[in-house]
Structures are given as structure tokens and as C-alpha cells.
Write an enzyme that holds these catalytic residues in place. Sequence first.
Site, PDB file in Angstrom:
ATOM      1  CG  MET A 283      -2.038   1.358   1.501  1.00  0.00           C
ATOM      2  SD  MET A 283      -3.419   0.822   0.209  1.00  0.00           S
ATOM      3  CE  MET A 283      -3.007   2.982  -0.247  1.00  0.00           C
ATOM      4  CG  ASN A 285      -0.380   3.640   2.939  1.00  0.00           C
ATOM      5  OD1 ASN A 285      -1.378   3.710   2.953  1.00  0.00           O
ATOM      6  ND2 ASN A 285       0.836   2.698   4.127  1.00  0.00           N
ATOM      7  CG  HIS A 317       2.684  -0.704  -7.832  1.00  0.00           C
ATOM      8  ND1 HIS A 317       2.207  -1.016  -9.214  1.00  0.00           N
ATOM      9  CD2 HIS A 317       1.661  -0.627  -7.157  1.00  0.00           C
ATOM     10  CE1 HIS A 317       0.446  -0.471  -9.170  1.00  0.00           C
ATOM     11  NE2 HIS A 317       0.323  -0.478  -7.655  1.00  0.00           N
ATOM     12  CD  GLU A 318       2.053  -0.381  -3.201  1.00  0.00           C
ATOM     13  OE1 GLU A 318       1.598   0.362  -3.473  1.00  0.00           O
ATOM     14  OE2 GLU A 318       1.504  -1.340  -3.753  1.00  0.00           O
ATOM     15  CG  HIS A 321       0.840   4.129  -6.192  1.00  0.00           C
ATOM     16  ND1 HIS A 321      -0.690   4.107  -6.804  1.00  0.00           N
ATOM     17  CD2 HIS A 321       0.773   2.904  -5.705  1.00  0.00           C
ATOM     18  CE1 HIS A 321      -1.110   3.594  -6.876  1.00  0.00           C
ATOM     19  NE2 HIS A 321      -0.755   2.532  -7.013  1.00  0.00           N
ATOM     20  CD  GLU A 340      -4.315   1.055  -7.725  1.00  0.00           C
ATOM     21  OE1 GLU A 340      -2.700   0.734  -7.986  1.00  0.00           O
ATOM     22  OE2 GLU A 340      -3.700   1.206  -6.875  1.00  0.00           O
TER      23      GLU A 340
HETATM   24  N1  ARG Z   1      -3.384   0.556  -3.724  1.00  0.00           N
HETATM   25  C1  ARG Z   1      -2.910  -0.367  -3.217  1.00  0.00           C
HETATM   26  C2  ARG Z   1      -2.313  -1.066  -4.530  1.00  0.00           C
HETATM   27  O1  ARG Z   1      -1.962  -0.912  -5.411  1.00  0.00           O
HETATM   28  C3  ARG Z   1      -3.445  -1.740  -2.985  1.00  0.00           C
HETATM   29  C4  ARG Z   1      -4.724  -1.887  -2.058  1.00  0.00           C
HETATM   30  C5  ARG Z   1      -5.925  -2.414  -2.635  1.00  0.00           C
HETATM   31  N2  ARG Z   1      -6.964  -2.273  -1.329  1.00  0.00           N
HETATM   32  C6  ARG Z   1      -7.810  -2.991  -1.263  1.00  0.00           C
HETATM   33  N3  ARG Z   1      -8.723  -2.430  -0.825  1.00  0.00           N
HETATM   34  N4  ARG Z   1      -8.129  -4.250  -2.209  1.00  0.00           N
HETATM   35  O2  ARG Z   1      -0.648  -0.651  -4.747  1.00  0.00           O
HETATM   36 ZN    ZN Z   2      -1.550   0.615  -6.815  1.00  0.00          ZN
END
Ligand code: ARG
Ligand code: ZN
Length: 917
Positions: A283, A285, A317-318, A321, A340
Site C-alpha cells: 500500500m 500511503n 509500483h508503490e 504511486h 492503478e
Molecule cells: N493501492 C494498493 C496498490 O495498488 C492496493 C490497495 C488494495 N486495496 C484493496 N482494498 N483491495 O498498491
Molecule cells: Zn497500486
Amino acid sequence: MSKAAKTKPSAKTATKKSPTKSSPRPTVVRLADYRPYPLALDGVHLLFTLDATRTLVDCTIDYHANDGRLQKKTWLDGLNLELLSVAVDGKILDKKSYEKNDKGLWLFNLPPRGKITTRVAINPRDNRTLAGLYVANDIFTTQCEAEGFRRITFYPDRPDVMSIFTVEILSDQPVLLSNGNLVESGKRGAQNYAKWHDPFKKPCYLFALVAGDLVDETGEFVTMSGRKVTLKIWSEKQYAGRTGFALSALQRAMKWDETRFGLEYDLDIFQIVGISDFNFGAMENKSLNIFNARYLLLDKNINSDREYLGVDSIIAHEYFHNWSGDRVTLRDWFQLSLKEGLTVFRDQEYSMDNFDRASERLKQVQGLRGDQFAEDASGLSHPVRPTTYKEIDNFYTGTVYEKGAEVIRMLHLILGEEKFQRGIKHYIKQNDGRAATIEDFIESFEAANDMTLDWFMPWYSTKGTPMVAVAQRHAGKDLILDFSQSNNKAKNTLPIPLKIALFDKNGAAIKLISQHKHWHADTAVFLLQAKKDKLVFSDVPAGAVVSLNRGFSAPINLDFAQSAADLAVLLRHDDDGFNRWEAGQVLATRAILADYYQQNSDEFSSYRDGFAQLLTDQHTAPLSLAENFSLPALDELLLAVANQNKKTGADPIKLLQAVRRVRGQLASDQEEKIHARYDATKNVGAVDGRNLVPDDIGGRAINNAMLQFIVNSLQNNKSGDKKNVARVKEILSNHYFKNDNITLKKAALSLINRFSELTGDEELRDAMLSDYFDKIKKDELLFGDYIRLLSGYDAPHTLGVIEQIVATKKIFNPSGTESIDFRLDKPNELYPLLGGLAGNIPQFFRADGKGYEVFLAVVKMVDGINHHTAARLVNMFNSLPQLSAPYKSTMKKHLQKLLKQKISVQLTEMVERTLQG
Ligand code: ARG
Ligand code: ZN
């Protein structure tokens, strides 16, 4: 693009569906109903007094009304919160000024500007949804995307409400982390204290907090403008020493985003934490990424090349973001692919730039076809931008992620790198600090390049995988390609960019000359815009071979009866590495389907001849070559058969047998060459955790691929050539016991079930499993590997073993002398258990339905703990519409049975949609 094409909130649709009484959120959420939130938040202040079973959260929100006026009541989301007090401008509200229900809080008659203060109590220890604030192995951690923040405090939990967060943490834990910069830390009485401030506005789904007894590895990155950024990778103590690769990967990703996208990191610190219990991969954040520890912490004696490459790409990837997701976020969850799809595109490009472009590309396509195409052919099919949902968590899908990335890849192909980057720059500049839509994104490319792209938008709103039928004919010196497109799931046509080349029989490129207005000579792309179209190339010598949809330029299925001879030319000579591989896949598919239909044909021999050449190929990059030895996945073959037999569908077990016979036949026909290549690729390079050498990875992958054929040579040897069995057993045993390289060892492990299935001999299996058990028994992160070997074994007792694991919560070594604990509330143990079963075709698709029954009984139990994970597991039933009669009705029956039980809204939505297929 025209303004009318935009998704503006329409007054008509909004009034039709009135909100439920308890909250403004209807059971079905619609894109067309979007309304801005009435408040703008000027700042959020959170104080956490952490306690495993009773954490206090004090939240203060400074707000003003968005348009100066407020409606009579204002909504805050809140789930499973014990409300202790609520105040406005310091005055505690009496019972008449608010109304709390199980979804949140109504506040009545708020002043146009003010301060809302709430105090709630929550129980992180008992929270096994792994959303909101929870405790995992004694570490406090959060997961807020998509709607987890409402489990922490009362708040407008939606991505378009952005604010500046200040977070204070009081705890007896030693390490206290949140987003942004650390502004203060020390002691408050007996407790540890930290205060964090994030200077960038963000929606609450990007909030993060971690507290625990963690250790870190620290590094540094100097940005392109010369700023020093501190990097920290945090883990539980027992995993100290596994953070090095993550740190180096992060540095590579930061550098790449600067050089390829011109995007520089924006804070003085960036941290990543690995957590043992996590619902998915990771994730993003803001400045505090939280990862499933399995996808962060690596050790060269434990993790394979594949796992290293996977982690490299997730870290990238993260990190990416930060710009595509955090600095520019989403107006609403329907826009999910905006961050995404774009971020997957970016991480794919990163891997392609760092490793072998062709082999990366074909891995992407394998993933897309095995996962997203299956989804899009099922009842779960939805457009890249869905228009309705019940549970947004059910839309973190292959379509939103992988197909979303393909859509951007097409845009990139159409525009070229320079114009594409101009558009990205414009997009980020215009939308920085904002919550954007897909229209904002596409408009940026239009504005930056002075062009229109509204014709491209249907890719976002059309579900289903287009099928493009192609016929090739010659007229004089003209070569004519007749195209027509169709789509099982939608009527409209799509703009399909097809990259094309022509070769002569010896593989020399032929110059492409066409007057078609949609032929782009500079990129060699034909844009198929109509339902039917005809492309003429002039001055083409007879016998030219067509290479179509090169690099998988569009995410489609091709229906092209290309001759085996032409495919063989491509397999040998195509300078597009993807299409060279694809030619082999087409030949392999034909060989397998011919066997499936029990047709006598020469499909197999064409494939075998091409395959034989690959076995001695010395010029293709090893990484790419290795992939040429893999046969199409069963999911893809099921789709292929079902596409040809719309009424009767496909028999998965017969299909599996066809694959096995073809593989076995190749293995015995080419035995000598396979062994020669096997021997030649023994002991290629040791794993160096920080520097993955592509040719070494490729060499090991080839070695493992050869091992797979060696084991499967027993398929056509059943009559009992004991000598051969003994020889294979020895090779497999040595591959495991005599290699120290874990990538090789793991390949042997992944083949041991097959060996035992083929021979009935479990001695070696027991020996390998015992050895591996000893390796992993103290390492929770690795339990999954072992579990998958048990549930993936095609043996009569396997379903019983699964039931026993779930009932006793214990997993034993082969001799039954030692056990490890199994927990249903740990996704890293649960996914391998059920994923192994779903991949165990003969057991999963058993005629008596017992495979589904065992699977769904576990899902039902999980649903009581973690709806999110339970719902996601239903994806493994998405082959339903492709199945032939008895399989289909049996699977249906079991899904319907589950639906009749008391299950969560999330799970219900997934099962209902699956059944629509
Ligand atoms: N945003 C995150 C990512 O793509 C994934 C979050 C997934 N959340 C969920 N509720 N399925 O790295
Ligand atoms: Zn993502």
C-alpha cells in the site's frame, strides 16, 4: 474532448435512487451520482493513545463549508467505533445535535466554519478484517484503502476530501511511525511519544500509522536537484537482514522515475514497513508504504529469482504511486484505474527498462490473459472504469490494474514517448494536489499535444475482450488483410492499434507501403477503427509472412488462421521478441487442442520442430528463451476451447490431460536435446541478492524448464520403464539436494508432486518435504510455500488434508513428528491453501463437487473473519462460463448453496456476479 463526454453528475439519476435512511451511501453506488462533499477540510489532527484492546482516537477536523452554506445535516463515515464524545468548536454536543448509526454519524446544523472534535475507542487486537487499525504479530498497523479509515475515526472517508494531517502517537511501543516528517519525539510520562506532520494534502485512504518493536535498515537517496532523502526499510526483529534488496530496489525506482518521467521525490524521508498479516501485496500511503512482509523481505537463501523480480516491481509500483496516486489522487473510486492502471504501466516500464524487454512483456501478457481475460469472459466482467459497485474492494481487479495498464500502453504507442511524456507532465501540473478523473487525464494529452482523443475513451467504458478476425490474401503484388472486430460483452467498436511487420521466408523484413488513412508508417501501426476494415500493402513479394499485434500492441484475441509454416518463420526470425514467443504459443495451443479434440493432425509436429530449434538456440537472450519453453496456461486454453465451442464449453480435466500428453510427447521426442541443455545450464551464477544478472536468471530458468520436461517425460512412460523412472528420480533429487541455489531447489519442489503423481512413488517427495519443512518451520513468511505443496497434490487424500488443516489448525511434516500452526486469519497461509487447490485441476474440478465444497466451506469460515479476503477468493471460480455441462452445473450448485447461507455483502456481491457468467 467535448465537455458532454465528461461524466458530470446528472441531477436526474441522482434523485432516482434515494439514499438509505441510515447513511447517504446507497447499496449500489453509481458513477453518475457523484456529488462533492459539502465541507472543505483545512486541517486534521489525530491523537492515538495506543492500546491493543482499547485504543483511543481523538480527531479534530478544521473545516469550512465548500460553498459557504451547509445543509441541515452533515455526514461522517464511521464503522465499529465506540463514540465517547463529539464536540463542535469545543462544545460537547447533546444527543439532539447528532445521530449515530452503524455506518456513521449525522451532525446537525454545523456552523459554516468550525472545528469538529470526536473521541472514539477501538479494538485493534480483535480487528481481523485487516482494514483500519489492527495488530499483527504485536505490531500496530493500518490499512485504509479503500474504506478502512472509517474504522479508525468518524471522517468523510472518500478520496476527494483532502487535508493536511498532523498525527500524535502515545504508546509503550518503541517505534512510532506515521506519514510525513517527524516533528517531535520523546517521552510523555512512562509512554513513548511521536508527532508527525505531512505537509501534503491527502485523502484519508493514504493515512498510515505503524507502532511496534521494529528494526530498520537506513539508506539515502540524493534527488536530481541534490536533496538528500533518508530511506528506511522496517521489519519485525526476526527478519532483520532481509531488508537490503528492498532498499536497493527503492533507490533504483527513485532514480528511474527521475530519468524516465522527470519525477522527483518530494519529502526528506521515505519509509517502508513489512507486516506479516496483510490483505494483499502492498500500500502506497504517503511516505510510509506498508507491505505484506512476504513481498518486501528477501534472503538469497530463501527466495527465488522470481520472488526477487516480483519484489523489485512491487517496490517500484508503490513508490511510483507517490506521483500517480498520492500527489494526484482520485475524485471517486470509479476512477481507480487512473492511479492503478497508470502505476502498473509505470512499474512495467521500469522492469522492462531494467531487464529484458521482451521477456517482461510476455510475462505481462501471460498474466493478462490468464487473469484478466478470464475475468472479462466471466460474470465478473466490467469496464476499466466501472459504473456501479456495491463494494469497491471487489474492484481491485485484473481489469482495473492490468487492462488499465494496457489501455495506457496503447495510448503510449499511439502518441510515442515524447508526446506521452508531455501529456503526463501536463496532467501532473494541472492536477497536483487534486482529486482527478480519467477525463482530466486524457484531456492532458489532448491539451499538451493539441489533438483530440475522445475517440479513445471507449476503452474505459467497454467491457469484454475484443476478438479481431483477420484474413490474409494476395492480389497481384498487393497483400490484403481483412479485419473485423467483435466482442461478446459489448456492441460498440473500439480503436485497436495493431503493430505489424512483414517478413520473407528467410526472415528478412519487407518494407511496408500502404495508403490507408489509419496506417501510421512511422510506428508501423494500423488503427482498426471500424467494425470491418481492409488494409492493403503494395509491392509485397509472394509468400510474405505477417507478424500481427506485435508486442501485444492491443489487449485482444486474434482469430487468424496463419499457416504453421508462417508461424515457424516467425518463431525463428521475428525481431519482435514477444511475437516470436507468441508464434510458439499459437503452435502449442493448436497442438494441445488437436489432442483435446482427438484430431489426427500435423499440428504437433510443427510445434515440435520449432521447439527442437529452441532447444539448441544460442542467440536469444536466456531470459526470453526460457519463456519459450512454457506451454500456455490452462486458463488461457479453457478460454480458447470455450471460444470455439460457445454452446458446449470446455472440459478442464480433459484439457489438462491434453496439455500433459503434449508436454510428455515433446519430452520423450526431444529427450537428448533436453538433457544436453539441462546439463549445459547447470550451475549458472549464484544469486547475489543485490545484483540480479539477467543472463544468470535466464540460465537458471532454462535449467528449471528442462527439469520440468525431464520429469514429464515419465508421462508417456507409464508402462514402467523402471530405469527411466530411477534416472528421473535421481536428477530431481539432485536438483533439490545437490544445488544450494534456492531458485533451483524451489523448481524441484514445484515438480515433486507431479513426479509422485506420475510414478506413485512418494519416497522422494517425503524426503524433500521433510527437508523443506525444517527450513521453514520457524519462518511464518514461508509457511505458504509448504502449504501449497500439500493442497496442490493430486492425491485421493488431499481434500481430507485440507479439511484437517483447517479443523486442527496444524500442519505436519511428512513423518508427523512436528507441526506448524495454521491460521485462517493470515492471508499468507490462506491463499496458498486455497490457491493450491484451485490449481489442482483434478481435485478442484472433481465430478462429485467435493473440491468446490471443501473450498467454499473455508471461504464461508473466512467470511466470518475477513470479508475482503473471502470475497477475493471467489475469483478462483471465474472459469464457470467456460465449463462444459456437468462441471458447470456442479460448480453453480455449490456457489448457489453458499449464497443461501448468511454471508457478508462483499462475498454476496462476488458470488452473485460470478453466477451471472
Ligand atoms: N493501492 C494498493 C496498490 O495498488 C492496493 C490497495 C488494495 N486495496 C484493496 N482494498 N483491495 O498498491
Ligand atoms: Zn497500486
